[in-house]
Design an enzyme around this catalytic site. Structure first.
Site, mmCIF file in Angstrom:
data_model
loop_
_atom_site.group_PDB
_atom_site.id
_atom_site.type_symbol
_atom_site.label_atom_id
_atom_site.label_comp_id
_atom_site.label_asym_id
_atom_site.label_seq_id
_atom_site.Cartn_x
_atom_site.Cartn_y
_atom_site.Cartn_z
ATOM 1 C CB THR A 123 -0.903 -0.063 1.247
ATOM 2 O OG1 THR A 123 -1.281 1.185 1.509
ATOM 3 C CG2 THR A 123 -0.051 -0.228 2.550
ATOM 4 C CG ASP A 124 -1.164 4.974 -0.966
ATOM 5 O OD1 ASP A 124 -1.722 4.319 0.045
ATOM 6 O OD2 ASP A 124 -1.858 5.775 -1.703
ATOM 7 C CD GLU A 125 -3.465 3.601 4.454
ATOM 8 O OE1 GLU A 125 -3.099 3.347 5.718
ATOM 9 O OE2 GLU A 125 -4.726 3.536 4.087
ATOM 10 C CE1 TYR A 149 -3.301 -2.315 5.785
ATOM 11 C CE2 TYR A 149 -3.187 -0.356 5.288
ATOM 12 C CZ TYR A 149 -3.232 -1.493 4.983
ATOM 13 O OH TYR A 149 -3.327 -1.775 3.547
ATOM 14 C CE LYS A 153 0.033 -4.530 3.065
ATOM 15 N NZ LYS A 153 -0.580 -5.731 2.735
HETATM 16 P P1 NAD Z 1 -9.718 -7.516 2.384
HETATM 17 O O1 NAD Z 1 -9.772 -6.950 3.748
HETATM 18 O O2 NAD Z 1 -10.916 -6.978 1.573
HETATM 19 O O3 NAD Z 1 -9.390 -8.873 2.083
HETATM 20 C C1 NAD Z 1 -8.468 -9.711 2.795
HETATM 21 C C2 NAD Z 1 -8.570 -11.111 2.679
HETATM 22 O O4 NAD Z 1 -7.431 -11.649 3.382
HETATM 23 C C3 NAD Z 1 -9.647 -11.558 3.298
HETATM 24 O O5 NAD Z 1 -10.338 -12.528 2.450
HETATM 25 C C4 NAD Z 1 -9.378 -12.294 4.401
HETATM 26 O O6 NAD Z 1 -10.428 -13.322 4.720
HETATM 27 C C5 NAD Z 1 -7.798 -12.592 3.976
HETATM 28 N N1 NAD Z 1 -7.180 -12.952 5.157
HETATM 29 C C6 NAD Z 1 -6.933 -12.125 6.325
HETATM 30 N N2 NAD Z 1 -6.122 -12.968 7.196
HETATM 31 C C7 NAD Z 1 -5.870 -13.981 6.885
HETATM 32 C C8 NAD Z 1 -5.031 -15.128 7.036
HETATM 33 N N3 NAD Z 1 -4.597 -14.979 8.356
HETATM 34 N N4 NAD Z 1 -4.794 -16.126 6.322
HETATM 35 C C9 NAD Z 1 -5.495 -15.874 4.963
HETATM 36 N N5 NAD Z 1 -6.194 -15.246 4.720
HETATM 37 C C10 NAD Z 1 -6.260 -14.077 5.394
HETATM 38 O O7 NAD Z 1 -8.689 -6.756 1.663
HETATM 39 P P2 NAD Z 1 -8.135 -5.790 0.450
HETATM 40 O O8 NAD Z 1 -8.844 -4.402 0.423
HETATM 41 O O9 NAD Z 1 -8.979 -6.785 -0.805
HETATM 42 O O10 NAD Z 1 -6.776 -5.738 0.172
HETATM 43 C C11 NAD Z 1 -5.832 -6.903 -0.071
HETATM 44 C C12 NAD Z 1 -4.464 -6.512 -0.202
HETATM 45 O O11 NAD Z 1 -4.201 -5.277 -0.780
HETATM 46 C C13 NAD Z 1 -4.253 -6.118 1.246
HETATM 47 O O12 NAD Z 1 -2.404 -6.795 1.556
HETATM 48 C C14 NAD Z 1 -3.952 -4.482 1.522
HETATM 49 O O13 NAD Z 1 -2.815 -4.178 2.396
HETATM 50 C C15 NAD Z 1 -3.625 -4.317 -0.024
HETATM 51 N N6 NAD Z 1 -4.000 -2.890 -0.454
HETATM 52 C C16 NAD Z 1 -5.302 -2.386 -0.317
HETATM 53 C C17 NAD Z 1 -5.703 -1.387 -0.895
HETATM 54 C C18 NAD Z 1 -7.037 -0.934 -0.642
HETATM 55 O O14 NAD Z 1 -7.574 0.246 -1.392
HETATM 56 N N7 NAD Z 1 -8.098 -2.122 -0.609
HETATM 57 C C19 NAD Z 1 -4.837 -0.559 -1.524
HETATM 58 C C20 NAD Z 1 -3.473 -0.954 -1.416
HETATM 59 C C21 NAD Z 1 -3.133 -2.118 -1.001
HETATM 60 O O1 DAU Z 2 -4.107 4.028 0.519
HETATM 61 C C1 DAU Z 2 -4.504 2.624 0.293
HETATM 62 C C2 DAU Z 2 -5.246 2.193 1.630
HETATM 63 O O2 DAU Z 2 -6.703 2.527 1.279
HETATM 64 C C3 DAU Z 2 -5.193 0.600 1.779
HETATM 65 O O3 DAU Z 2 -3.854 0.428 2.245
HETATM 66 C C4 DAU Z 2 -6.016 0.120 2.954
HETATM 67 O O4 DAU Z 2 -6.120 -1.223 2.796
HETATM 68 C C5 DAU Z 2 -7.488 0.794 2.455
HETATM 69 O O5 DAU Z 2 -8.378 0.578 3.632
HETATM 70 C C6 DAU Z 2 -7.470 2.347 2.356
HETATM 71 O O6 DAU Z 2 -7.036 2.980 3.564
HETATM 72 P P1 DAU Z 2 -8.005 4.153 4.018
HETATM 73 O O7 DAU Z 2 -7.818 4.608 5.481
HETATM 74 O O8 DAU Z 2 -7.496 5.452 3.134
HETATM 75 O O9 DAU Z 2 -9.395 3.948 3.475
HETATM 76 P P2 DAU Z 2 -10.721 4.045 4.222
HETATM 77 O O10 DAU Z 2 -11.841 3.820 3.045
HETATM 78 O O11 DAU Z 2 -10.869 3.482 5.408
HETATM 79 O O12 DAU Z 2 -10.969 5.632 4.231
HETATM 80 C C7 DAU Z 2 -10.918 6.462 3.103
HETATM 81 C C8 DAU Z 2 -10.787 7.779 3.745
HETATM 82 O O13 DAU Z 2 -12.177 8.164 4.158
HETATM 83 C C9 DAU Z 2 -9.965 8.197 4.680
HETATM 84 O O14 DAU Z 2 -9.631 9.619 4.910
HETATM 85 C C10 DAU Z 2 -10.899 7.948 6.059
HETATM 86 C C11 DAU Z 2 -12.139 8.568 5.382
HETATM 87 N N1 DAU Z 2 -13.388 7.830 5.956
HETATM 88 C C12 DAU Z 2 -13.498 6.478 6.057
HETATM 89 C C13 DAU Z 2 -14.579 5.940 6.571
HETATM 90 C C14 DAU Z 2 -14.787 4.517 6.735
HETATM 91 C C15 DAU Z 2 -14.658 8.755 6.294
HETATM 92 O O15 DAU Z 2 -14.448 10.045 6.287
HETATM 93 N N2 DAU Z 2 -15.549 8.122 6.974
HETATM 94 C C16 DAU Z 2 -15.666 6.804 6.974
HETATM 95 O O16 DAU Z 2 -16.962 6.158 7.570
#
Ligand code: NAD
Ligand code: DAU
Length: 334
Positions: A123-125, A149, A153
């Protein structure tokens, strides 16, 4: 090629499996997922019976089972993680277990079974927070994670690189910005707001809604992962982003507008602790070296995503009611 996808029952992983099998129908995928609250086999229902797809319920931290599964594949694409920042603020234990120790366990299995090709999804975080006028993150930006988190990562990224330098493990890493699209768990901003509005509920904006994220459609992210797997240089990191910076208030107003709701549906709530102000990705390296760039416009992608949530209410209503997890835990209990 036989690929072990971890976390394939989650949002990005399930979209990846669909994407990969559509574009590489000769490949086989083993989906290793522990089905935590975020894992949902409904996301992959259409693949049941597909001879090139197999699901196994396994914890990535399980040494024996992971080792057995890694033996039989050509490469690992590692999505599994605890992914929600707010949950990591409440309790970070599972983030360390899965994101750090689980990744270490997978790396060990990859190294002990002939140095398997390993792509790590990050992730970019990990780069921390930008001010409004800072330049975008790129592959040379120093790590500065600020939530449990992102710290977990960051630790996993460091481990993956350490296995490259120390053990010659053929790794690549992608650091991507905020994804949106179908099958995203309705705890994240876009699906939470869309589903709340369908339910007639208000949308909770943290603080003043001024934080900025760089939004990318999940299919563009997965196309970037495919480009790295096929053309990326071993040992390298690639930043993937949508080129779409939007404040949370802009996103909120776009969703309200698209769904015919007024600003009276906004509820301002307490800010997230340590809330990172801005993320933004410079994806120039991926563009120059891999020929990848995001293709889906945010306006179109958001519209399609809203339609998807309108047309798939059973999917998210089951999640919001907590029914689906009970069902699948029964189905797959060992
Ligand atoms: P998600 O939470 O939707 O899915 C995570 C999956 O991992 C689930 O299916 C869960 O059951 C599985 N999991 C969790 N713990 C586990 C374990 N111990 N063993 C096996 N499986 C397990 O997450 P997502 O949003 O799809 O993110 C997927 C990946 O991409 C993560 O590594 C996250 O850090 C990264 N990522 C997410 C975003 C985003 O915006 N969602 C952006 C950049 C990177
Ligand atoms: O940048 C990549 C990341 O993006 C991933 O690594 C994470 O897995 C993914 O969850 C996401 O993280 P964020 O914290 O940016 O996403 P989230 O959807 O939780 O929140 C997006 C923005 O919106 C953040 O600034 C917080 C705000 N927010 C979020 C929620 C859930 C609100 O204002 N209200 C809300 O209820």
């Amino acid at each position: 090629m036989k690929i072990l996808v971890t976390g394939g029952a989650g949002f990005i992983g399930s979209n990846f499996i669909h994407y990969w099998l559509k574009n590489n129908p000769e490949d086989r995928i083993v989906n290793l997922d522990f089905l935590t609250y975020a894992g949902n086999l409904e996301n992959l229902k259409d693949l049941e019976g597909n001879p090139n797809y197999e699901f196994v319920k396994v914890d990535i931290a399980d040494k024996k089972l992971v080792d057995d599964l890694v033996k039989g594949v050509d490469m690992i694409v590692h999505f599994a993680a605890e992914s929600h920042v707010d949950r990591s603020i409440l309790n970070s234990e599972d983030f360390i277990k899965t994101n750090v120790m689980g990744t270490q366990n997978l790396l060990e299995a990859a190294r002990n079974n002939g140095n398997k090709r390993f792509h790590h999804i990050s992730t970019d975080e990990v780069f921390g927070a930008l001010s409004m006028d800072d330049p975008k993150f790129n592959e040379k930006t120093p790590y500065d994670p600020r939530s449990p988190y992102s710290a977990s990562k960051a630790a996993s990224d460091h481990l993956v690189r350490a296995y490259f330098h120390t053990h010659n493990l053929p790794i690549t890493i992608s650091n991507c910005s905020n994804n949106y699209g179908p099958y995203q768990f309705p705890e994240k901003l876009i699906p939470l707001f869309v589903t709340n509005l369908i339910e007639g509920k208000k949308v909770p904006v943290y603080g003043k809604g001024e934080n900025v994220r760089d939004w990318i459609h999940v299919d563009d992210h997965n196309a970037g992962v495919e480009a790295i797997i096929k053309k990326g240089k071993i040992g390298e990191t690639y930043c993937l982003g949508g080129g779409n910076e939007r404040s949370n208030m802009q996103i909120t107003k776009s969703i309200l507008g698209a769904m015919g709701a007024g600003e009276d549906m906004i509820e301002y709530v307490a800010d997230r602790k340590g809330h990172d102000l801005r993320y933004s990705i410079d994806y120039g390296k991926a563009k120059d070296e891999l020929g990848w760039e995001p293709k889906i416009s945010f306006e179109q992608g958001l519209q399609d995503t809203i339609e998807w949530y309108k047309n798939n209410q059973e999917w998210w209503r089951n999640i919001k009611n907590g029914e689906y997890q009970e069902y699948y835990n029964k189905q797959y209990s060992n």
